[in-house]
Design an enzyme around this catalytic site. Structure first.
Site, PDB file in Angstrom:
ATOM      1  CG  ASN A  42      -0.359  -0.160   2.530  1.00 59.64           C
ATOM      2  OD1 ASN A  42       0.690  -0.782   2.681  1.00 59.64           O
ATOM      3  ND2 ASN A  42      -0.993   0.387   3.544  1.00 59.64           N
ATOM      4  CD  GLU A  44      -1.538   4.787   4.654  1.00 63.14           C
ATOM      5  OE1 GLU A  44      -1.060   5.656   5.407  1.00 63.14           O
ATOM      6  OE2 GLU A  44      -2.227   3.828   5.051  1.00 63.14           O
ATOM      7  CB  CYS A  53      -5.270  -1.494  -1.723  1.00 65.02           C
ATOM      8  SG  CYS A  53      -6.644  -0.718  -0.883  1.00 65.02           S
ATOM      9  CD  GLU A  55      -5.247  -6.102  -1.003  1.00 65.00           C
ATOM     10  OE1 GLU A  55      -4.772  -4.944  -0.994  1.00 65.00           O
ATOM     11  OE2 GLU A  55      -5.931  -6.553  -0.074  1.00 65.00           O
ATOM     12  CB  CYS A  86     -10.982  -2.686   0.194  1.00 66.86           C
ATOM     13  SG  CYS A  86     -10.336  -2.083  -1.378  1.00 66.86           S
ATOM     14  CB  CYS A  89      -8.627  -4.862  -3.725  1.00 69.82           C
ATOM     15  SG  CYS A  89      -7.538  -3.451  -3.439  1.00 69.82           S
TER      16      CYS A  89
HETATM   17  N1  THU Z   1      -5.224  -1.530   2.642  1.00 71.44           N
HETATM   18  C1  THU Z   1      -4.664  -2.333   1.693  1.00 71.44           C
HETATM   19  O1  THU Z   1      -3.571  -2.060   1.187  1.00 71.44           O
HETATM   20  N2  THU Z   1      -5.334  -3.457   1.344  1.00 71.44           N
HETATM   21  C2  THU Z   1      -6.508  -3.860   1.885  1.00 71.44           C
HETATM   22  O2  THU Z   1      -7.038  -4.868   1.514  1.00 71.44           O
HETATM   23  C3  THU Z   1      -7.147  -3.053   2.934  1.00 71.44           C
HETATM   24  C4  THU Z   1      -6.508  -1.768   3.236  1.00 71.44           C
HETATM   25  C5  THU Z   1      -4.471  -0.354   3.076  1.00 71.44           C
HETATM   26  C6  THU Z   1      -4.983   0.958   2.591  1.00 71.44           C
HETATM   27  C7  THU Z   1      -4.462   1.889   3.648  1.00 71.44           C
HETATM   28  O3  THU Z   1      -3.144   2.265   3.322  1.00 71.44           O
HETATM   29  C8  THU Z   1      -4.411   1.067   4.912  1.00 71.44           C
HETATM   30  O4  THU Z   1      -4.493  -0.278   4.483  1.00 71.44           O
HETATM   31  C9  THU Z   1      -5.512   1.348   5.903  1.00 71.44           C
HETATM   32  O5  THU Z   1      -6.738   1.315   5.298  1.00 71.44           O
END
Ligand code: THU
Length: 129
Positions: A42, A44, A53, A55, A86, A89
């Site tokens: 991920n 941000e 994300c 994935e 999520c 994804c």
């Molecule tokens: N996140 C992912 O990378 N994958 C997921 O399946 C769920 C959430 C990340 C996004 C964000 O950077 C952090 O987790 C918190 O939501």
């Protein structure tokens, strides 16, 4: 590649995470049918909604490299949460391989699903049976 090895790749991917806001690191390793493995973590942003994300980072990397069919994705995160993909994804993964396996890992525990179990009645533009 074995499931254990794919999980190791997902843990390696975690090291590439940029998560200064949530402090929740996620790593993914995507196994393509041709045997290649694509990692993602991920990323941000100060404008939170722009976050990508793990994935989708892995899928986009794979598709950019010509892979279109996937066997399995392993996803790891920092405990205590399970790193379930999520909704966005799930939809992006289902575009390519709705029957692929999704393995979520929390510490030493894992849970395994088929993607079409996590996202039934997936939206596709083509006519479905
Ligand atoms: N996140 C992912 O990378 N994958 C997921 O399946 C769920 C959430 C990340 C996004 C964000 O950077 C952090 O987790 C918190 O939501």
């Amino acid at each position: 590649m074995s499931l254990d090895a794919l999980i190791t790749e997902a843990r390696r991917a975690l090291e590439g995470s940029y998560a200064p806001y949530s402090r929740f690191r996620v790593g993914a390793a995507l196994l393509a049918e041709d045997g290649r493995v694509f990692r993602g973590a991920n990323v941000e942003n100060a404008s939170y909604g722009l976050t990508m994300c793990a994935e989708r980072a892995a899928v986009f990397r794979a598709v950019n490299e010509g892979a279109r069919h996937f066997v399995r994705i392993a996803i790891v995160s920092d405990p205590p949460a399970w790193p379930y993909p999520c909704g966005a994804c799930r939809q992006v993964l289902a575009e390519f391989s709705p029957e692929m396996e999704v393995v979520v890992v929390r510490g030493r525990e894992m849970r395994r699903f088929r993607l079409d179990e996590l996202l039934p009645h997936t939206f596709h533009l083509e006519e479905s049976p």
